[in-house]
Design an enzyme around this catalytic site. Structure first.
Site, PDB file in Angstrom:
ATOM      1  N   GLY A 285      51.084  40.933  61.261  1.00 22.94           N
ATOM      2  CA  GLY A 285      51.332  40.422  59.919  1.00 22.94           C
ATOM      3  C   GLY A 285      50.033  40.157  59.184  1.00 22.94           C
ATOM      4  O   GLY A 285      49.184  41.042  59.049  1.00 22.94           O
ATOM      5  N   TRP A 311      54.468  49.214  57.736  1.00 23.35           N
ATOM      6  CA  TRP A 311      54.490  48.934  56.298  1.00 23.35           C
ATOM      7  C   TRP A 311      53.359  49.671  55.588  1.00 23.35           C
ATOM      8  O   TRP A 311      52.627  49.085  54.789  1.00 23.35           O
ATOM      9  CB  TRP A 311      54.454  47.430  56.015  1.00 23.35           C
ATOM     10  CG  TRP A 311      55.694  46.736  56.460  1.00 23.35           C
ATOM     11  CD1 TRP A 311      55.835  45.863  57.485  1.00 23.35           C
ATOM     12  CD2 TRP A 311      57.005  46.909  55.892  1.00 23.35           C
ATOM     13  NE1 TRP A 311      57.158  45.469  57.606  1.00 23.35           N
ATOM     14  CE2 TRP A 311      57.894  46.099  56.627  1.00 23.35           C
ATOM     15  CE3 TRP A 311      57.516  47.667  54.826  1.00 23.35           C
ATOM     16  CZ2 TRP A 311      59.262  46.019  56.358  1.00 23.35           C
ATOM     17  CZ3 TRP A 311      58.882  47.585  54.551  1.00 23.35           C
ATOM     18  CH2 TRP A 311      59.730  46.769  55.305  1.00 23.35           C
ATOM     19  N   GLU A 405      40.488  40.424  46.395  1.00 25.49           N
ATOM     20  CA  GLU A 405      40.533  39.807  45.077  1.00 25.49           C
ATOM     21  C   GLU A 405      41.126  40.782  44.063  1.00 25.49           C
ATOM     22  O   GLU A 405      42.060  40.455  43.321  1.00 25.49           O
ATOM     23  CB  GLU A 405      39.131  39.382  44.647  1.00 25.49           C
ATOM     24  CG  GLU A 405      38.561  38.249  45.468  1.00 25.49           C
ATOM     25  CD  GLU A 405      37.122  37.924  45.103  1.00 25.49           C
ATOM     26  OE1 GLU A 405      36.618  36.898  45.584  1.00 25.49           O
ATOM     27  OE2 GLU A 405      36.509  38.683  44.335  1.00 25.49           O
ATOM     28  N   ALA A 407      42.858  43.523  44.611  1.00 25.91           N
ATOM     29  CA  ALA A 407      44.223  43.919  44.951  1.00 25.91           C
ATOM     30  C   ALA A 407      45.221  42.843  44.535  1.00 25.91           C
ATOM     31  O   ALA A 407      46.322  43.151  44.062  1.00 25.91           O
ATOM     32  CB  ALA A 407      44.328  44.195  46.445  1.00 25.91           C
ATOM     33  N   ARG A 408      44.856  41.575  44.698  1.00 32.70           N
ATOM     34  CA  ARG A 408      45.781  40.498  44.330  1.00 32.70           C
ATOM     35  C   ARG A 408      45.875  40.331  42.819  1.00 32.70           C
ATOM     36  O   ARG A 408      46.950  40.015  42.293  1.00 32.70           O
ATOM     37  CB  ARG A 408      45.354  39.204  45.024  1.00 32.70           C
ATOM     38  CG  ARG A 408      45.722  39.254  46.504  1.00 32.70           C
ATOM     39  CD  ARG A 408      45.147  38.152  47.344  1.00 32.70           C
ATOM     40  NE  ARG A 408      45.606  38.320  48.719  1.00 32.70           N
ATOM     41  CZ  ARG A 408      45.113  37.669  49.769  1.00 32.70           C
ATOM     42  NH1 ARG A 408      44.136  36.792  49.595  1.00 32.70           N
ATOM     43  NH2 ARG A 408      45.581  37.882  50.984  1.00 32.70           N
ATOM     44  N   ARG A 433      75.746  42.842  23.921  1.00 37.00           N
ATOM     45  CA  ARG A 433      76.976  42.403  24.571  1.00 37.00           C
ATOM     46  C   ARG A 433      77.610  41.248  23.798  1.00 37.00           C
ATOM     47  O   ARG A 433      76.925  40.263  23.481  1.00 37.00           O
ATOM     48  CB  ARG A 433      76.669  41.942  25.997  1.00 37.00           C
ATOM     49  CG  ARG A 433      77.858  41.416  26.773  1.00 37.00           C
ATOM     50  CD  ARG A 433      78.729  42.518  27.300  1.00 37.00           C
ATOM     51  NE  ARG A 433      79.689  42.009  28.261  1.00 37.00           N
ATOM     52  CZ  ARG A 433      80.558  42.773  28.911  1.00 37.00           C
ATOM     53  NH1 ARG A 433      80.557  44.084  28.705  1.00 37.00           N
ATOM     54  NH2 ARG A 433      81.399  42.254  29.772  1.00 37.00           N
ATOM     55  N   GLU A 528      50.675  42.001  49.788  1.00 35.60           N
ATOM     56  CA  GLU A 528      49.326  41.616  49.355  1.00 35.60           C
ATOM     57  C   GLU A 528      49.078  40.121  49.583  1.00 35.60           C
ATOM     58  O   GLU A 528      48.339  39.477  48.838  1.00 35.60           O
ATOM     59  CB  GLU A 528      49.104  41.970  47.874  1.00 35.60           C
ATOM     60  CG  GLU A 528      49.210  43.437  47.548  1.00 35.60           C
ATOM     61  CD  GLU A 528      48.136  44.297  48.182  1.00 35.60           C
ATOM     62  OE1 GLU A 528      47.143  43.737  48.701  1.00 35.60           O
ATOM     63  OE2 GLU A 528      48.294  45.532  48.184  1.00 35.60           O
TER      64      GLU A 528
END
Length: 552
Positions: A285, A311, A405, A407-408, A433, A528
């Site tokens: 993990g 993953w 950093e 990537a987040r 609607r 992430e």
């Protein structure tokens, strides 16, 4: 000067003082010797994470006030913007004073933080009390909802003509090439078509932050955030295609040898090389120190990789794997890890993994389907001698940490795009609607949801942009990036959940795109770095004395 901007400045000052009271109370428990104790940080997770959520909420207030002040300075602060500021401060200050939701069931309250008296004093501060009483009210939310129904939206200008042009360009592309097809691709569990990827490459999506000398646009993380947000507003998978290129591009730009940069960066930038990140293992993990996949150097200098990864997004169609492996089995923890640039053959539907030494099985998922997820088995997979990133062993973890950093921040931007997608779908549905002869927007509970969705998304967006600006300044910003991801992921899930509610039973039907957006939104709080990981990083960093950069 807007009276509400003036009040917001005063309330923010009080919030900062209260946050310091929370920090001191938390430090007294988990850092009795002045330095955070790892065992106590774990034992007191509720307290530490609660502090992180309070601090992140205040950072969102700072970013939102900065947004409103810049709009006012440019003469474009409109009624919708002032209402968004007013409602956003009213909601966030109430949460800080009385209870911040960390999840649907976990609410951190002042008593649990040991700051009940400080919270009472904070709520009684005149500026805070004004927002609590007259910030987010039925009247202010109804007025914002009415403006939204008229087509008015909170300001999104970035005070930069180039960035505003990029937003317009990406929004037009997404509206034409992504949004009309996204739900069909999702239902068919299909990959994003190659011709769409080619169009994205032509627009520079994969080389936003790659230096110009290597074929990229040479822009910063703020531009990357805008691109990711707009693409994700059509489909999260379109926005996420760039994530792998962003990670690989930054890894190689920051750590690669001149030869590695010349070989890979131009191909990543022009889209001819699609990379994937190969870090996670079945039993590790977020604990990357426990990575076991082995990279063994051969007599000719090449590597053979053996182990299991899971993953792995877009693994079959990828041409390059940035792969974290253990090259020194005698050195435990992070120090024995290295990063390999592992070239592979692009797979097909018939033969997804044609190379020797690698096989993969698809992981079927609820959403986030446009690239597919895989579990990989590696058995002597060959990596060239020049594939060791930077030519340095034992540096893989450090090299990877520098990319988290960016990537987040990009993940936060994707979350903002998903939140806007949910808002757009809910708003269009509510306008069209009718119930009891009235459009859904005429009902206060529906109008409330729409107004609050818009406000929360604006606040998440501005916090994300603030983190991107901090990154572009060259400063360390792991706390800011974590805060942006933490709050933006919550905003995306809340928006998607409320959008389904507005759709009623139709929201549960697969034929309606909001069903897809709900599934897509759920992953944002996990990948992430899960929300719990983000809160731990934020809390630990702030308790260790790491400073947060105020919005520029």
């Amino acid at each position: 000067m807007s009276e509400w901007i003036t009040a917001a400045r005063a309330a923010l000052g009080a919030a900062r003082q209260y946050c310091e009271a929370v920090r001191m109370a938390t430090a007294a428990v988990v850092a009795p010797q002045g330095v955070p104790d790892p065992a106590l940080l774990t034992r007191e997770q509720q307290r530490v994470h609660g502090f992180a959520w309070v601090a992140a909420s205040i950072a969102a207030l700072e970013a939102t006030l900065d947004w409103a002040a810049r709009a006012q300075g440019a003469g474009r602060l409109g009624e919708a913007d002032e209402l968004a500021l007013r409602i956003g401060f009213g909601e966030a200050l109430a949460q800080i004073a009385y209870g911040v939701p960390m999840s649907a069931h976990e609410v951190v309250r002042p008593a649990g933080l040991g700051t009940a008296a400080a919270a009472q004093a904070f709520a009684a501060h005149p500026a805070v009390a004004r927002f609590l009483e007259d910030g987010s009210t039925a009247q202010t939310r109804a007025r914002l909802a009415a403006l939204l129904a008229e087509g008015v939206r909170p300001c999104e200008a970035l005070d930069d003509d180039a960035l505003d042009l990029i937003r317009d360009q990406m929004r037009a592309f997404t509206a034409a090439a992504i949004t009309p097809h996204a739900h069909g691709w999702h239902l068919a569990d299909a990959l994003i078509p190659d011709d769409v990827i080619a169009e994205m490459a032509a627009l520079g999506v994969f080389g936003v932050c790659i230096p110009e000398e290597h074929g990229g646009l040479g822009l910063g993380k703020l531009a990357m955030a805008v691109v990711s947000e707009e693409l994700s507003r059509g489909w999260i998978c379109a926005g996420s295609l760039g994530t792998r290129s962003e990670i690989a591009g930054e890894l190689i730009s920051e750590n690669g040898t001149p030869e590695q940069k010349a070989a890979w960066l131009p191909r990543i930038a022009d889209g001819s090389c699609l990379p994937t990140a190969v870090f996670t293992e079945p039993d590790t993990g977020s604990d990357l120190a426990a990575v076991r996949t082995r990279g063994e150097r051969q007599a000719d200098g090449s590597w053979r990789v053996t182990g299991a990864k899971t993953w792995i997004t877009h693994a079959a169609r990828a041409d390059l794997m940035t792969m974290l492996v253990r090259t020194d089995p005698d050195t435990p923890g992070y120090a024995g890890l290295s990063m390999l640039l592992a070239e592979k053959t692009r797979g097909t539907d018939a033969v997804p993994f044609p190379d020797a030494g690698i096989d993969g099985s698809e992981i079927e998922v609820l959403g986030y389907r446009g690239m597919k997820e895989y579990a990989l088995g590696l058995d002597g997979f060959a990596v060239a001698a020049e594939g060791l990133l930077g030519g340095r062993e034992g540096q893989g973890f450090k090299q990877l940490m520098r990319t988290f950093e960016g990537a987040r921040i990009q993940t936060a931007a994707r979350a903002v795009g998903v939140a806007w997608d949910a808002f757009d779908l809910a708003f269009d549905y509510a306008l069209g609607r009718k119930q009891f002869g009235e459009p859904l927007t005429a009902f206060p509970r529906v109008a409330d949801k729409l107004a609050l969705m818009a406000v929360e998304t604006v606040m998440a967006r501005e916090l994300t942009y603030a983190a991107a600006r901090a990154k572009d300044s060259g400063a360390r910003c792991d706390i800011e990036a974590g805060m942006a991801k933490l709050l933006a992921a919550r905003a995306a899930w809340s928006a998607a959940d409320n959008a389904v509610q507005i759709h009623g039973g139709n929201g549960y039907a697969l034929e309606y795109p909001i069903s897809r957006v709900l599934c897509d939104a759920r992953i944002l709080n996990i990948f992430e770095g899960a929300a719990e990981i983000q809160a731990q990083v934020i809390g630990r960093g702030l308790l260790a004395g790491q400073a947060i950069r105020a919005p520029a």
